[in-house]
Motif scaffolding. Structure first.
Motif, short mmCIF file in Angstrom:
data_model
loop_
_atom_site.label_atom_id
_atom_site.label_comp_id
_atom_site.label_asym_id
_atom_site.label_seq_id
_atom_site.Cartn_x
_atom_site.Cartn_y
_atom_site.Cartn_z
N THR A 195 37.25 25.14 43.19
CA THR A 195 38.29 26.01 42.43
C THR A 195 38.87 27.24 43.43
O THR A 195 39.43 28.12 43.23
N GLY A 196 38.02 27.32 44.54
CA GLY A 196 38.15 28.42 45.31
C GLY A 196 36.81 29.06 45.47
O GLY A 196 35.50 28.72 45.09
N LEU A 197 36.62 30.11 46.24
CA LEU A 197 35.67 31.22 46.63
C LEU A 197 36.29 32.56 46.46
O LEU A 197 37.26 32.55 47.08
N PRO A 198 35.23 33.46 45.91
CA PRO A 198 35.59 34.87 46.07
C PRO A 198 35.92 35.47 47.26
O PRO A 198 35.08 34.82 48.44
N CYS A 199 36.57 36.45 47.71
CA CYS A 199 36.74 36.97 49.07
C CYS A 199 35.57 38.13 49.32
O CYS A 199 35.16 38.34 50.58
N ASP A 200 35.20 38.70 48.13
CA ASP A 200 34.38 39.89 48.57
C ASP A 200 33.14 40.03 47.46
O ASP A 200 32.73 41.15 47.16
N ASP A 201 32.56 38.87 47.05
CA ASP A 201 31.56 38.86 46.16
C ASP A 201 30.15 39.26 47.20
O ASP A 201 29.85 38.54 48.19
N PRO A 202 29.28 40.33 46.77
CA PRO A 202 28.27 40.70 47.64
C PRO A 202 27.29 39.51 47.85
O PRO A 202 26.43 39.28 48.52
N CYS B 224 46.68 29.93 43.30
CA CYS B 224 45.73 31.00 42.53
C CYS B 224 46.38 31.61 41.72
O CYS B 224 47.66 32.16 42.09
N THR B 225 46.08 31.63 40.19
CA THR B 225 47.02 32.26 39.49
C THR B 225 47.10 33.74 39.15
O THR B 225 48.43 34.37 39.08
N SER B 226 46.11 34.39 39.47
CA SER B 226 46.07 35.82 38.99
C SER B 226 45.03 36.58 39.82
O SER B 226 43.64 36.04 39.93
N GLY B 227 45.15 37.81 40.08
CA GLY B 227 44.20 38.70 40.73
C GLY B 227 43.63 38.11 41.82
O GLY B 227 42.46 38.11 42.11
N CYS B 228 44.20 37.47 42.57
CA CYS B 228 44.11 36.66 43.85
C CYS B 228 43.71 37.47 44.96
O CYS B 228 44.84 38.03 45.50
N CYS B 229 42.58 37.62 45.77
CA CYS B 229 42.57 38.46 47.01
C CYS B 229 43.12 37.45 48.06
O CYS B 229 43.13 38.17 49.23
N ALA B 230 43.08 36.28 48.01
CA ALA B 230 43.68 35.21 48.94
C ALA B 230 44.17 33.94 48.10
O ALA B 230 43.63 33.82 47.16
N PRO B 231 44.79 33.08 48.86
CA PRO B 231 45.36 32.10 47.99
C PRO B 231 44.19 31.25 47.70
O PRO B 231 44.42 30.40 46.80
N TRP B 232 43.07 31.10 48.46
CA TRP B 232 42.01 30.33 48.23
C TRP B 232 40.98 30.98 47.14
O TRP B 232 40.00 30.45 46.94
N ASP B 233 41.49 31.99 46.80
CA ASP B 233 40.25 32.79 45.65
C ASP B 233 39.92 31.88 44.47
O ASP B 233 40.92 30.95 44.13
#
Length: 378
Positions: A129-136, A150-159
């Motif tokens: 389902t993707g990976l987060p862009c900025d998870d520590p 990606c439907t909402s709040g997406c930091c990148a298309p693959w979020d």
């Protein structure tokens, strides 16, 4: 960098125990006199409490059971321990949820990591389902690509707009500093290949396109924590293409159990390492699919990992068992093995845990043995 000298689990435990003893009573001996330390102080009297609070730089909390957590210089903590009215002074320690680490420890990933095998230099694609862009907890996320929106709040298309990809990715490559879990290959680069939507569903064609993309990038491992009860020729073509192009494909057997001959697709294809799930007693998880295609088993029950939004949560499923195998595969391929050699290595070093071949295949994946520790199979 850790010393890559081969050491056993027993040696690791002995070393850890020795270092704890060397710190001394209260865990303060290793600190410089002027260093600010965080300590728990127990009181035997009101005078002891007052003395402790008076010398504290900061009172973190006071307990109802005649104790407090304080920050103060080490020299003050040492002096406080000698005062009448003070029952104890101990350095504040850290504990982790047991469910976070049982699987990591069970497959000897701790032994592999402490010897310096962390997956550095490998690329692991998580087709999900993707990976987060900025998870520590996931600082090593690299390039990605989306084959569904990606439907909402997406930091990148693959979020990740669902959470499943994040959960799986953390088991493979979470930072050692992550409070939820430690990844099997914390220094591997993770790539989000979004082939599933915010409901966790994706078409065969999107998944096939994602597999093709991974092969074209030259990445090492493709984690496929997804599946269906029937196959697709396009999906079959894609896994053949990726296998020919050097990708080690690792797939979830599925959660159709208890059943027989019910491994899902694409894990059922011969080009894919099919993974079943076990529990902390080395039993096959009741939900795990089984069949002659099963190649390896891995922990998949009651596993704590990173959830969406950075929180921690506990999950079960062959998706998470698959992530353990992908993490170990990254450790092996970081040693220079190609996909075929790494697959053979995983098979030859797996631990027989006494299950039938259609439940465990070659056995439980073993990270330490796979990288050449605790094993004569070199």
């Amino acid at each position: 960098m850790f010393d890559k000298q081969s050491i056993s689990r027993r040696t690791v435990l002995k070393t850890t125990g020795g270092s704890l003893l060397a710190v001394g009573a209260g865990g303060l001996a290793g600190a410089d006199p002027g260093e600010t330390v965080r300590v728990n102080v127990g009181f035997a009297s009101g005078r002891g409490r007052s003395a402790a609070l008076d010398v504290a730089d900061d009172v973190v909390r006071e307990f109802a059971f005649d104790a407090a957590t304080l920050r103060l210089p080490k020299r003050a903590a040492t002096a406080l321990a000698e005062r009448d009215g003070v029952r104890y002074v101990e350095r504040d320690g850290t504990a982790r949820a047991l469910s976070t680490t049982w699987a990591y420890d069970r497959i000897d990933a701790d032994v592999a990591n402490i010897n310096g095998y962390t997956g550095a230099g490998t690329d692991v694609a998580i087709l999900d389902t993707g990976l987060p862009c900025d998870d520590p907890c996931l600082p090593n996320v690299g390039a990605g690509k989306a084959f569904t929106d990606c439907t909402s709040g997406c930091c990148a298309p693959w979020d990740d707009d669902n959470g499943h990809g994040t959960q799986v990715g953390a088991i493979i490559g979470a930072s050692e500093s992550c409070s939820c879990t430690t990844g099997i290959a914390p220094d591997a680069t993770l790539h989000g290949v979004k082939v599933l939507d915010d409901y966790g569903a994706g078409s065969y064609s999107d998944i096939a396109a994602g597999i093709e993309y991974v092969a074209d990038q030259g990445w090492d491992v493709a984690n496929l924590s997804l599946g269906a009860s029937s196959g697709s020729q396009a999906l079959k073509d894609a896994v053949e293409y990726a296998e020919r192009n050097g990708v080690l494909l690792v797939g979830a057997a599925g959660g159709s159990g208890p059943c027989s001959s019910c491994v899902g697709y694409p894990a059922a294809y011969e080009e894919v390492v099919a993974v079943s799930a076990t529990n902390s007693n080395d039993e096959l998880a009741s939900f795990s699919s089984r069949g002659p295609e099963i190649e390896l088993a891995a922990p998949g029950r009651d596993l704590t990992t990173v959830d969406s939004g950075g929180s921690c949560a506990t999950f079960s499923g062959t998706s998470f068992a698959t992530a353990h195998v992908s993490g170990v595969a990254a450790l092996v391929m970081a040693q220079g093995y190609d996909n075929t050699g790494a697959r053979t290595r995983l098979q030859n070093t797996a631990e027989n845990i006494g299950l039938s071949s259609d439940e465990q295949g070659y056995g439980l994946v073993d990270a330490a043995a796979a990288v050449g520790l605790n094993s004569s199979d070199d």
